[in-house]
Write an enzyme that holds these catalytic residues in place. Structure first.
Site, PDB file in Angstrom:
ATOM      1  N   GLU A   1      -0.502 -12.565   6.469  1.00 28.58           N
ATOM      2  CA  GLU A   1      -1.513 -11.916   5.635  1.00 28.58           C
ATOM      3  C   GLU A   1      -2.685 -12.864   5.384  1.00 28.58           C
ATOM      4  O   GLU A   1      -2.497 -13.985   4.928  1.00 28.58           O
ATOM      5  CB  GLU A   1      -0.898 -11.473   4.304  1.00 28.58           C
ATOM      6  CG  GLU A   1       0.255 -10.489   4.441  1.00 28.58           C
ATOM      7  CD  GLU A   1      -0.174  -9.110   4.916  1.00 28.58           C
ATOM      8  OE1 GLU A   1      -1.395  -8.835   4.932  1.00 28.58           O
ATOM      9  OE2 GLU A   1       0.711  -8.309   5.267  1.00 28.58           O
TER      10      GLU A   1
ATOM     11  N   CYS B   1       4.178  -7.724  -3.312  1.00 27.67           N
ATOM     12  CA  CYS B   1       3.813  -8.746  -2.336  1.00 27.67           C
ATOM     13  C   CYS B   1       2.344  -9.119  -2.480  1.00 27.67           C
ATOM     14  O   CYS B   1       1.988 -10.292  -2.616  1.00 27.67           O
ATOM     15  CB  CYS B   1       4.095  -8.241  -0.921  1.00 27.67           C
ATOM     16  SG  CYS B   1       5.851  -8.120  -0.517  1.00 27.67           S
TER      17      CYS B   1
END
Length: 212
Positions: free
Chosen positions: A88, A152
């Site tokens: 990410e 998350c």
């Protein structure tokens, strides 16, 4: 001339507990495998489980940063939609509407009121992805700019905000879909080693420029 780094590098690793349909969180399985493999004698590794709870994240992340002051924090979470190991690039501040394990959701629907909408990791995830992809692992590694607007993403943004970008997030698919625990552990080991290398070299260039 720049001096060589002699002190150990410090990495803090977080994984998430069970939630929803994930009675066994694949992120925990991956971290267990990584602990077996290790990151070498030159790295101090601190491992913590993060409950899937907004308020706990807001309290715990700053406390752990203050306690360890690590070179890097890596968060590992499971994504039911993922079919690759995903790096990410950034965390997002707003849009949190899903209830956590305590049936709680922030009234503001954001991580940090008044904070920037998005914070990028200082880790060059594109470079890490390319380097890991050349290692011959039987795992596909990809890049994402959307960590999902749940715990998350919330944790990642909170950590990025606290660390001024010195954090990373790795999403893994559910166990066996398609990767084994061993495959996830090896992939996680390779990713973190490359992250540390990229971070060390980027900071080394900065230090060299400051010395001249």
């Amino acid at each position: 001339m720049c001096g060589e780094q002699t002190q150990n590098q410090s990495v803090k690793l977080h994984w998430f507990g069970p939630f929803g349909e994930h009675a066994v969180n694949a992120s925990w399985i991956a971290v267990q495998e990584l602990e077996k493999l290790g990151l070498g004698d030159g790295v101090d590794l601190y491992v913590y489980e993060i409950p899937v709870e907004y308020q706990t994240v807001q309290r715990l992340i700053p406390a752990l940063w203050k306690k360890h002051s690590p070179q890097l924090v890596v968060h590992v979470g499971v994504s039911g939609m993922a079919t690759t190991v995903t790096l990410e690039k950034c965390g997002h501040n707003v849009g949190y509407k899903g209830l956590d394990n305590c049936r709680f959701c922030p009234g503001s629907q954001c991580c940090v009121e008044g904070g920037p909408e998005c914070i990028d990791s200082i880790i060059d995830t594109d470079a890490v992805c390319k380097r890991v992809s050349t290692l011959g692992l039987d795992v596909t590694v990809t890049i994402s700019k959307d960590a999902g607007r749940y715990l998350c993403d919330f944790t990642y943004y909170t950590s990025l905000y606290q660390s001024h970008g010195r954090s990373a997030f790795v999403h893994v698919p559910p166990l066996g879909k398609p990767y084994t625990a061993e495959q996830l552990g090896r992939a996680l080991q390779a990713i973190i080693e490359e992250m540390l290398d990229v971070l060390e070299h980027s900071e080394g260039k900065i230090n060299c420029r400051h010395e001249h």
